[in-house]
Design a protein around this motif. Structure first.
Motif, PDB file in Angstrom:
ATOM      1  N   LEU A 182       0.848  -1.196   0.000  1.00  0.00           N
ATOM      2  CA  LEU A 182       0.000   0.000   0.000  1.00  0.00           C
ATOM      3  C   LEU A 182       0.883   1.246   0.000  1.00  0.00           C
ATOM      4  O   LEU A 182       1.635   1.482   0.947  1.00  0.00           O
ATOM      5  N   LEU A 183       0.792   2.036  -1.052  1.00  0.00           N
ATOM      6  CA  LEU A 183       1.559   3.282  -1.121  1.00  0.00           C
ATOM      7  C   LEU A 183       0.887   4.335  -0.243  1.00  0.00           C
ATOM      8  O   LEU A 183      -0.301   4.616  -0.398  1.00  0.00           O
ATOM      9  N   THR A 184       1.651   4.883   0.707  1.00  0.00           N
ATOM     10  CA  THR A 184       1.120   5.874   1.646  1.00  0.00           C
ATOM     11  C   THR A 184       1.890   7.185   1.537  1.00  0.00           C
ATOM     12  O   THR A 184       2.984   7.225   0.978  1.00  0.00           O
ATOM     13  N   MET A 185       1.294   8.254   2.097  1.00  0.00           N
ATOM     14  CA  MET A 185       1.918   9.579   2.135  1.00  0.00           C
ATOM     15  C   MET A 185       2.305  10.071   0.742  1.00  0.00           C
ATOM     16  O   MET A 185       3.316  10.727   0.548  1.00  0.00           O
ATOM     17  N   VAL A 217      -3.628  16.253   5.844  1.00  0.00           N
ATOM     18  CA  VAL A 217      -3.618  16.869   7.175  1.00  0.00           C
ATOM     19  C   VAL A 217      -4.697  16.247   8.049  1.00  0.00           C
ATOM     20  O   VAL A 217      -4.470  15.917   9.225  1.00  0.00           O
ATOM     21  N   ARG A 218      -5.885  16.036   7.507  1.00  0.00           N
ATOM     22  CA  ARG A 218      -7.004  15.494   8.272  1.00  0.00           C
ATOM     23  C   ARG A 218      -6.701  14.070   8.759  1.00  0.00           C
ATOM     24  O   ARG A 218      -7.044  13.700   9.882  1.00  0.00           O
ATOM     25  N   LEU A 219      -6.034  13.300   7.926  1.00  0.00           N
ATOM     26  CA  LEU A 219      -5.651  11.939   8.293  1.00  0.00           C
ATOM     27  C   LEU A 219      -4.663  11.959   9.459  1.00  0.00           C
ATOM     28  O   LEU A 219      -4.721  11.114  10.353  1.00  0.00           O
ATOM     29  N   GLY A 220      -3.781  12.952   9.455  1.00  0.00           N
ATOM     30  CA  GLY A 220      -2.819  13.100  10.535  1.00  0.00           C
ATOM     31  C   GLY A 220      -3.439  13.604  11.828  1.00  0.00           C
ATOM     32  O   GLY A 220      -2.973  13.280  12.925  1.00  0.00           O
ATOM     33  N   PRO A 228     -11.032   7.108  13.992  1.00  0.00           N
ATOM     34  CA  PRO A 228     -10.628   6.809  12.613  1.00  0.00           C
ATOM     35  C   PRO A 228     -11.119   7.935  11.712  1.00  0.00           C
ATOM     36  O   PRO A 228     -12.061   8.655  12.058  1.00  0.00           O
ATOM     37  N   ILE A 229     -10.495   8.080  10.573  1.00  0.00           N
ATOM     38  CA  ILE A 229     -10.792   9.211   9.686  1.00  0.00           C
ATOM     39  C   ILE A 229     -12.254   9.208   9.228  1.00  0.00           C
ATOM     40  O   ILE A 229     -12.853  10.267   9.018  1.00  0.00           O
ATOM     41  N   ILE A 230     -12.859   8.029   9.145  1.00  0.00           N
ATOM     42  CA  ILE A 230     -14.253   7.935   8.686  1.00  0.00           C
ATOM     43  C   ILE A 230     -15.206   8.610   9.667  1.00  0.00           C
ATOM     44  O   ILE A 230     -16.274   9.093   9.286  1.00  0.00           O
ATOM     45  N   LEU A 231     -14.820   8.684  10.958  1.00  0.00           N
ATOM     46  CA  LEU A 231     -15.640   9.383  11.953  1.00  0.00           C
ATOM     47  C   LEU A 231     -15.207  10.833  12.109  1.00  0.00           C
ATOM     48  O   LEU A 231     -16.020  11.697  12.450  1.00  0.00           O
ATOM     49  N   TYR A 232     -13.935  11.104  11.867  1.00  0.00           N
ATOM     50  CA  TYR A 232     -13.404  12.457  12.050  1.00  0.00           C
ATOM     51  C   TYR A 232     -13.762  13.358  10.876  1.00  0.00           C
ATOM     52  O   TYR A 232     -14.180  14.500  11.064  1.00  0.00           O
ATOM     53  N   ASP A 233     -13.620  12.854   9.660  1.00  0.00           N
ATOM     54  CA  ASP A 233     -13.954  13.634   8.464  1.00  0.00           C
ATOM     55  C   ASP A 233     -14.250  12.666   7.315  1.00  0.00           C
ATOM     56  O   ASP A 233     -13.362  12.325   6.535  1.00  0.00           O
ATOM     57  N   ALA A 234     -15.491  12.238   7.250  1.00  0.00           N
ATOM     58  CA  ALA A 234     -15.884  11.209   6.287  1.00  0.00           C
ATOM     59  C   ALA A 234     -15.730  11.651   4.829  1.00  0.00           C
ATOM     60  O   ALA A 234     -15.614  10.816   3.933  1.00  0.00           O
ATOM     61  N   GLY A 235     -15.708  12.962   4.610  1.00  0.00           N
ATOM     62  CA  GLY A 235     -15.597  13.457   3.236  1.00  0.00           C
ATOM     63  C   GLY A 235     -14.171  13.716   2.792  1.00  0.00           C
ATOM     64  O   GLY A 235     -13.939  14.135   1.654  1.00  0.00           O
TER      65      GLY A 235
END
Length: 254
Positions: A182-185, A217-220, A228-235
């Motif tokens: 999985l390529l990240t960042m 930034v949002r993922l960080g 998890p990002i799906i609850l923090y910023d689903a969009g």
């Protein structure tokens, strides 16, 4: 029976825990019964899912040393279909305590056997080393997901991990597959990210997931809120990336 996915790379800072938490959350929102097992003494997956690691009495460590059964270790998260076996710094003692254990590489596999019929996916978040904990995770897993950051030295050390996988297959877990890299960042604005992605696809071809996780930034930010990002910023871009990854793993068209 659960499909057990080990997320490992002995290099730190490549997005292992981010990928473990967010892949698991994305599977869970698809109503797949999912368990995250925090195999890292740093316990970042535990805190990233909103659990105070200083306030828990029973962790993975107590299950591995045989002090308690696995069912008493599983706790709820904010997502209905997502459960967690937490960790904390006590897990550091596992390598030393298991040194003389005759089946020390299979302790986690034996522990997880007790709940494999309760879940569809079990995600193992590994420490950034090829320690006994990582060997246990590779021995217990059906497949290995390797996060690879799109930065300088990204491919360095990957050969060592693949060599370890080869040894695990030969001696402990002949059925272990590599589910993908999985390529990240990834940052499309930099030549370096593009170059690393091209090099990975050239060397590993079909092993590279189609999904790429972009630098975000949002993922960080999400782990500092225990979400998890799906609850923090689903969009967000990050949420969409991990939903796509979950679909790839489930074999669902994106």
């Amino acid at each position: 029976m659960a499909h057990i996915i080990c997320i490992a790379n002995q290099k730190g800072g490549v997005g292992k825990t981010t990928s473990a938490i967010n892949l698991a959350a994305s599977l869970a929102i698809s109503e797949k019964r999912t368990l995250v097992v925090d195999c890292d003494p740093q316990a970042n997956a535990t805190t990233g899912l909103g659990i105070d690691k200083t306030a828990i009495d029973r962790t993975l460590y107590h299950g591995l040393i045989g002090e308690t059964g696995i069912n008493s270790l599983i706790i709820d998260t904010e997502i209905e279909f997502l459960k967690l076996i937490p960790s904390n710094v006590e897990l550091i003692g596992f390598d030393v305590e298991m040194m003389s254990h005759p089946e020390r590489e299979a302790v986690l596999k034996n522990l997880l056997a007790g709940v494999s019929d309760r879940f569809e996916y079990i995600i193992l978040d590994c420490p950034p080393s090829l320690s006994l904990l990582t060997v246990n995770a590779l021995t217990a897993a059906d497949s290995l997901l390797i996060p690879l950051q799109c930065e300088f030295y990204a491919l360095e050390g990957l050969g060592q991990l693949l060599q370890t996988v080869k040894h695990i297959r030969q001696s402990l877990n002949p059925g272990l597959k590599i589910s993908g890299i999985l390529l990240t960042m990834y940052d499309r604005r930099t030549n370096l990210s593009v170059q690393v992605a091209e090099d990975a696809e050239k060397h590993f071809k079909n092993l590279v997931f189609k999904t790429i996780v972009h630098r975000s930034v949002r993922l960080g930010e999400a782990p500092s809120f225990g979400k998890p990002i799906i609850l923090y910023d689903a969009g967000s871009v990050g949420a969409k990336s991990y939903i796509c990854l979950a679909k790839e793993i489930m074999g669902v068209p994106a």
